[in-house]
Scaffold this motif. Sequence first.
Motif, PDB file in Angstrom:
ATOM      1  N   ALA A 100       0.747  -1.212  -0.122  1.00 35.07           N
ATOM      2  CA  ALA A 100      -0.381   0.009   0.220  1.00 35.07           C
ATOM      3  C   ALA A 100       0.971   1.302  -0.041  1.00 35.07           C
ATOM      4  O   ALA A 100       0.699   2.061  -0.876  1.00 35.07           O
ATOM      5  CB  ALA A 100      -0.787   0.067   0.895  1.00 35.07           C
ATOM      6  N   ALA A 101       2.264   0.642   0.569  1.00 32.32           N
ATOM      7  CA  ALA A 101       3.019   2.536   0.690  1.00 32.32           C
ATOM      8  C   ALA A 101       3.288   2.495  -0.652  1.00 32.32           C
ATOM      9  O   ALA A 101       3.613   4.171  -1.087  1.00 32.32           O
ATOM     10  CB  ALA A 101       3.829   2.085   1.856  1.00 32.32           C
ATOM     11  N   ARG A 102       4.053   0.961  -1.166  1.00 29.85           N
ATOM     12  CA  ARG A 102       4.510   1.687  -2.437  1.00 29.85           C
ATOM     13  C   ARG A 102       3.736   1.773  -3.075  1.00 29.85           C
ATOM     14  O   ARG A 102       4.256   2.943  -4.085  1.00 29.85           O
ATOM     15  CB  ARG A 102       4.746  -0.352  -3.012  1.00 29.85           C
ATOM     16  CG  ARG A 102       5.473  -0.148  -4.037  1.00 29.85           C
ATOM     17  CD  ARG A 102       6.378  -1.158  -4.057  1.00 29.85           C
ATOM     18  NE  ARG A 102       7.421  -1.344  -3.231  1.00 29.85           N
ATOM     19  CZ  ARG A 102       7.444  -2.670  -2.581  1.00 29.85           C
ATOM     20  NH1 ARG A 102       6.840  -3.572  -2.588  1.00 29.85           N
ATOM     21  NH2 ARG A 102       8.894  -2.459  -0.995  1.00 29.85           N
ATOM     22  N   ARG A 103       2.667   1.761  -4.054  1.00 36.28           N
ATOM     23  CA  ARG A 103       1.326   2.082  -4.955  1.00 36.28           C
ATOM     24  C   ARG A 103       1.000   4.020  -4.493  1.00 36.28           C
ATOM     25  O   ARG A 103       1.669   4.414  -5.393  1.00 36.28           O
ATOM     26  CB  ARG A 103       0.585   1.732  -4.371  1.00 36.28           C
ATOM     27  CG  ARG A 103      -0.866   2.089  -5.108  1.00 36.28           C
ATOM     28  CD  ARG A 103      -0.796   1.509  -6.606  1.00 36.28           C
ATOM     29  NE  ARG A 103      -1.177   1.823  -7.477  1.00 36.28           N
ATOM     30  CZ  ARG A 103      -1.359   1.760  -9.555  1.00 36.28           C
ATOM     31  NH1 ARG A 103      -1.106   1.253  -9.872  1.00 36.28           N
ATOM     32  NH2 ARG A 103      -2.735   2.161  -9.693  1.00 36.28           N
ATOM     33  N   SER A 113       4.859 -11.937  -6.910  1.00 35.27           N
ATOM     34  CA  SER A 113       4.770 -11.324  -8.189  1.00 35.27           C
ATOM     35  C   SER A 113       3.200 -10.784  -8.309  1.00 35.27           C
ATOM     36  O   SER A 113       3.484 -10.115  -8.670  1.00 35.27           O
ATOM     37  CB  SER A 113       4.946 -12.904  -8.182  1.00 35.27           C
ATOM     38  OG  SER A 113       6.647 -13.486  -8.207  1.00 35.27           O
ATOM     39  N   LYS A 114       2.059 -11.025  -7.191  1.00 31.05           N
ATOM     40  CA  LYS A 114       0.671 -10.986  -8.069  1.00 31.05           C
ATOM     41  C   LYS A 114       0.395  -9.463  -7.224  1.00 31.05           C
ATOM     42  O   LYS A 114       0.483  -8.520  -8.224  1.00 31.05           O
ATOM     43  CB  LYS A 114      -0.411 -11.294  -7.113  1.00 31.05           C
ATOM     44  CG  LYS A 114      -0.187 -13.209  -8.247  1.00 31.05           C
ATOM     45  CD  LYS A 114      -1.325 -13.527  -7.389  1.00 31.05           C
ATOM     46  CE  LYS A 114      -1.108 -15.341  -7.861  1.00 31.05           C
ATOM     47  NZ  LYS A 114      -2.428 -16.379  -6.714  1.00 31.05           N
ATOM     48  N   LEU A 115       1.227  -9.478  -6.058  1.00 32.53           N
ATOM     49  CA  LEU A 115       0.782  -7.952  -5.803  1.00 32.53           C
ATOM     50  C   LEU A 115       2.244  -6.837  -6.655  1.00 32.53           C
ATOM     51  O   LEU A 115       1.748  -5.358  -6.924  1.00 32.53           O
ATOM     52  CB  LEU A 115       1.644  -7.943  -4.089  1.00 32.53           C
ATOM     53  CG  LEU A 115       0.232  -8.809  -3.094  1.00 32.53           C
ATOM     54  CD1 LEU A 115       0.400  -8.781  -1.805  1.00 32.53           C
ATOM     55  CD2 LEU A 115      -1.181  -7.808  -2.947  1.00 32.53           C
ATOM     56  N   GLU A 116       3.344  -7.193  -6.776  1.00 32.21           N
ATOM     57  CA  GLU A 116       3.794  -6.679  -7.403  1.00 32.21           C
ATOM     58  C   GLU A 116       3.160  -6.380  -8.969  1.00 32.21           C
ATOM     59  O   GLU A 116       3.124  -4.714  -9.328  1.00 32.21           O
ATOM     60  CB  GLU A 116       5.302  -7.554  -7.642  1.00 32.21           C
ATOM     61  CG  GLU A 116       6.379  -6.375  -8.318  1.00 32.21           C
ATOM     62  CD  GLU A 116       7.919  -7.517  -8.804  1.00 32.21           C
ATOM     63  OE1 GLU A 116       7.889  -9.199  -9.119  1.00 32.21           O
ATOM     64  OE2 GLU A 116       8.732  -6.852  -8.857  1.00 32.21           O
ATOM     65  N   LEU A 117       2.529  -6.916  -9.157  1.00 28.25           N
ATOM     66  CA  LEU A 117       2.566  -6.477 -10.741  1.00 28.25           C
ATOM     67  C   LEU A 117       1.062  -5.705 -10.642  1.00 28.25           C
ATOM     68  O   LEU A 117       0.850  -4.576 -11.298  1.00 28.25           O
ATOM     69  CB  LEU A 117       1.795  -8.065 -11.313  1.00 28.25           C
ATOM     70  CG  LEU A 117       1.348  -8.101 -12.499  1.00 28.25           C
ATOM     71  CD1 LEU A 117       2.510  -7.862 -13.712  1.00 28.25           C
ATOM     72  CD2 LEU A 117       0.457  -9.246 -13.155  1.00 28.25           C
ATOM     73  N   LEU A 118       0.419  -6.042  -9.158  1.00 27.00           N
ATOM     74  CA  LEU A 118      -0.743  -5.503  -9.420  1.00 27.00           C
ATOM     75  C   LEU A 118      -0.535  -3.173  -9.035  1.00 27.00           C
ATOM     76  O   LEU A 118      -1.182  -3.252  -9.140  1.00 27.00           O
ATOM     77  CB  LEU A 118      -1.748  -5.451  -7.843  1.00 27.00           C
ATOM     78  CG  LEU A 118      -2.482  -4.946  -7.700  1.00 27.00           C
ATOM     79  CD1 LEU A 118      -4.090  -4.890  -8.917  1.00 27.00           C
ATOM     80  CD2 LEU A 118      -3.535  -5.935  -6.597  1.00 27.00           C
ATOM     81  N   ALA A 119       0.464  -3.238  -8.020  1.00 32.40           N
ATOM     82  CA  ALA A 119       0.902  -2.335  -7.551  1.00 32.40           C
ATOM     83  C   ALA A 119       1.839  -1.443  -8.203  1.00 32.40           C
ATOM     84  O   ALA A 119       1.684  -0.527  -8.617  1.00 32.40           O
ATOM     85  CB  ALA A 119       1.675  -2.702  -5.880  1.00 32.40           C
ATOM     86  N   GLN A 120       2.278  -2.105  -9.396  1.00 29.68           N
ATOM     87  CA  GLN A 120       3.418  -1.883 -10.211  1.00 29.68           C
ATOM     88  C   GLN A 120       3.083  -1.395 -11.975  1.00 29.68           C
ATOM     89  O   GLN A 120       3.911  -0.982 -12.748  1.00 29.68           O
ATOM     90  CB  GLN A 120       5.072  -2.523 -10.140  1.00 29.68           C
ATOM     91  CG  GLN A 120       5.244  -2.180  -8.611  1.00 29.68           C
ATOM     92  CD  GLN A 120       6.403  -2.725  -8.446  1.00 29.68           C
ATOM     93  OE1 GLN A 120       6.138  -3.424  -7.212  1.00 29.68           O
ATOM     94  NE2 GLN A 120       7.489  -2.674  -9.211  1.00 29.68           N
TER      95      GLN A 120
END
Length: 219
Positions: free
Chosen positions: A70-73, A115-122
């Motif tokens: 969340a912080a990263r997004r 990896s799924k969260l990486e794709l979603l957030a980035q």
Amino acid sequence: MMRGPFISLEGIDGAGKSSHLAALADALRAAGRSVLLTREPGGTPLAEKLRQLLLHERMDVLTEVLLVFAARRDHIVQVIAPALARGDVVLCDRFTDASFAYQGAGRGFDREELSKLELLAQTGIAPEPDSMLQPDLTLWFDLPAELAAERLAGVRAPDRFETEPQAFFARVARGYAERAAQSGGRMVRIDAAQQREQVAAQMLAAVAARGWLEGARGG
Ligand SMILES: Nc1ncnc2c1ncn2[C@@H]1O[C@H](COP(=O)(O)OP(=O)(O)OP(=O)(O)O)[C@@H](O)[C@H]1O
Ligand SMILES: Cc1cn([C@H]2C[C@H](O)[C@@H](COP(=O)(O)O)O2)c(=O)[nH]c1=O
């Protein structure tokens, strides 16, 4: 205007990233580049609040993972993507490799879920909504966990991560090594056990090799 370079710095706590960030920013500025210095978790008012929670509150690993992303997004949307679009060099003290190393290797959280969260957030970020934002270069400060512990002993009050045992940091260090092996050359290993001057020289050589220390003014 061409998108600016995105450079992240990674390594276990005490590896020496923060000690070398300012010198790298100075070298880039001396080459005529605008530099944005930032960090994760953090970099926006919201993400800095999440950082305080992450560093000081007890929580389970899924909560930790969700807060980190969340912080990263927020950081990407509010700060990183606009700076890259202006043509700035973004220098970021930690990014997603830290999630794979700390939450993945350190805490044992499922890497496929990361990896799924990486794709979603980035992804979904202008001007290239279909591609996943990644650093162009990651300087990985590699230091054995026992040396990092020696360097940090007595330097500052430890946060929630820094109170983890040495075995945790040995796993995190291995996690970085695995991630580097899969990075297709994006992650460049810096031997952080060397003296400061040699560490700085390795770091500047890796950035110079990408052509980013050549004069940008009027180019
Ligand atoms: N090459 C070096 N040789 C000896 N000591 C070093 C070297 N580089 C940094 N240090 C010292 O090690 C300690 C940790 O360095 P630093 O804070 O830069 O690490 P870091 O990777 O940013 O850690 P963290 O991620 O936990 O903030 C500091 O006291 C710093 O002065
Ligand atoms: C981005 C990110 C960070 N962490 C951890 C790693 C560090 O222990 C702290 C940040 O402290 P530092 O003094 O700025 O190094 O957060 C993490 O576990 N996962 C992440 O994705």
